[in-house]
Motif scaffolding. Structure first.
Motif, mmCIF file in Angstrom:
data_model
loop_
_atom_site.group_PDB
_atom_site.id
_atom_site.type_symbol
_atom_site.label_atom_id
_atom_site.label_comp_id
_atom_site.label_asym_id
_atom_site.label_seq_id
_atom_site.Cartn_x
_atom_site.Cartn_y
_atom_site.Cartn_z
ATOM 1 N N GLU A 186 32.797 42.252 36.919
ATOM 2 C CA GLU A 186 34.125 41.825 37.340
ATOM 3 C C GLU A 186 35.083 41.889 36.162
ATOM 4 O O GLU A 186 34.671 41.847 34.995
ATOM 5 C CB GLU A 186 34.102 40.420 37.938
ATOM 6 N N ALA A 212 40.328 44.467 44.460
ATOM 7 C CA ALA A 212 41.612 43.872 44.830
ATOM 8 C C ALA A 212 42.729 44.774 44.349
ATOM 9 O O ALA A 212 42.691 45.277 43.221
ATOM 10 C CB ALA A 212 41.763 42.475 44.226
ATOM 11 N N ILE A 221 45.775 41.642 40.995
ATOM 12 C CA ILE A 221 45.056 40.545 40.337
ATOM 13 C C ILE A 221 46.087 39.669 39.635
ATOM 14 O O ILE A 221 46.711 40.108 38.662
ATOM 15 C CB ILE A 221 44.023 41.048 39.316
ATOM 16 N N ALA A 274 38.391 39.943 39.741
ATOM 17 C CA ALA A 274 38.015 40.784 40.873
ATOM 18 C C ALA A 274 36.781 41.602 40.499
ATOM 19 O O ALA A 274 36.683 42.104 39.379
ATOM 20 C CB ALA A 274 39.158 41.703 41.264
ATOM 21 N N VAL A 320 37.444 38.512 49.482
ATOM 22 C CA VAL A 320 36.486 39.122 48.553
ATOM 23 C C VAL A 320 35.536 38.031 48.073
ATOM 24 O O VAL A 320 35.971 36.998 47.564
ATOM 25 C CB VAL A 320 37.185 39.766 47.350
ATOM 26 N N GLN A 326 33.887 42.963 50.170
ATOM 27 C CA GLN A 326 35.296 42.855 50.547
ATOM 28 C C GLN A 326 35.373 43.033 52.060
ATOM 29 O O GLN A 326 34.807 43.979 52.609
ATOM 30 C CB GLN A 326 36.114 43.935 49.835
#
Length: 266
Positions: A96, A131, A134, A140, A211, A226
């Motif tokens: 992430e 995403a 952000i 994300a 998400v 997602q």
């Protein structure tokens, strides 16, 4: 001279839950190329059933002076990176990004490189995060699958490739809260359910996406999904809607789960 044949155009039909960044990553093209070929002014707005021309192979035909430079990435963090071998022998990279800037970011993309024992790159892949936008302090997940990983790789590196300030695009984002979340393990999967609520005082969210990211005991990402939430004609200000999803988790039940949602106005 024999003319060079033009590549056969690839047509993609937008499905529920698709994003322009996700489609671009799937076909190995840039978001900007998709926008340019399909005359899309705002990459955050797609319609189910919309036909997109995928400019596969067209980037190589551009003259050097026509190539668009990749913007200098904004400084953001990458964490929780882990690599998992799938049952069919593929290599799945999960991780992430964390927005450590004061700006809402878009077009966030990472590059994953595999190296051999001499430090020579033997495979590389790119992936956009899950995403489109952000916000500051937001995070994300991303996912990249090496279908046939090279047998001689011994190390890997994940680096930020691009991240841009969203600017006016951020103003069209509808704030969505996630409430009353429950999670139940089902073998290698986990079922997550809850509600999303439109926190905007005046705008209707016509698209809402949730998400979910899961983590192991060491904080490494071991799963994410997602999913688009069914909101009918739209989620009115203050209204909420239920959601439910299942995702596969590597290494058994996760130690922690993180969820966020975002919405788009008409």
């Amino acid at each position: 001279a024999t003319p060079t044949p033009s590549p056969t155009p690839v047509i993609y039909i937008v499905q529920e839950g698709d994003t322009l960044a996700g489609i671009a990553a799937r076909y190995g093209v840039s978001v900007e190329a998709l926008q340019r070929v399909n005359n899309i002014a705002n990459p955050l707005f797609l319609q189910i059933g919309q036909r997109l021309v995928i400019p596969v192979g067209q980037q190589e035909a551009l003259a050097p002076s026509e190539l668009l430079p990749t913007p200098t990435p904004m400084p953001i963090g990458i964490r929780g990176v882990a690599f998992y071998e799938t049952p069919v022998g593929s290599l799945h990279c999960l991780g992430e990004v964390v927005n450590t800037t004061a700006y809402t970011l878009t077009n966030v993309q990472v590059r994953v490189t595999l190296f051999d024992a001499e430090g020579t790159p033997v495979a590389e892949g790119r992936a956009f995060v899950a995403a489109d936008l952000i916000p500051p302090t937001g995070r994300a997940p991303f996912s990249l699958l090496f279908t046939v990983p090279p047998p001689n790789f011994v190390s890997q590196q994940v680096a930020l490739l691009r991240a841009e300030a969203a600017g006016e695009l951020a103003e069209r984002d509808v704030p969505i809260a996630v409430e009353e979340v429950t999670s139940t393990p089902y073998g290698p999967q986990i079922e997550i359910s809850g509600f999303v609520r439109n926190m905007d005082p005046s705008r209707v969210a016509v698209v809402v996406i949730v998400v979910a990211t899961t983590y192991d005991e060491g904080g490494l990402v071991n799963g994410f999904r997602q999913q688009r939430v069914e909101v009918g004609e739209g989620l009115a200000p203050g209204a909420r809607a239920p959601f439910q999803m299942r995702l596969t988790v590597y290494g058994g039940s996760p130690k922690d789960v993180s969820l966020f949602a975002f919405g788009r106005a008409r």
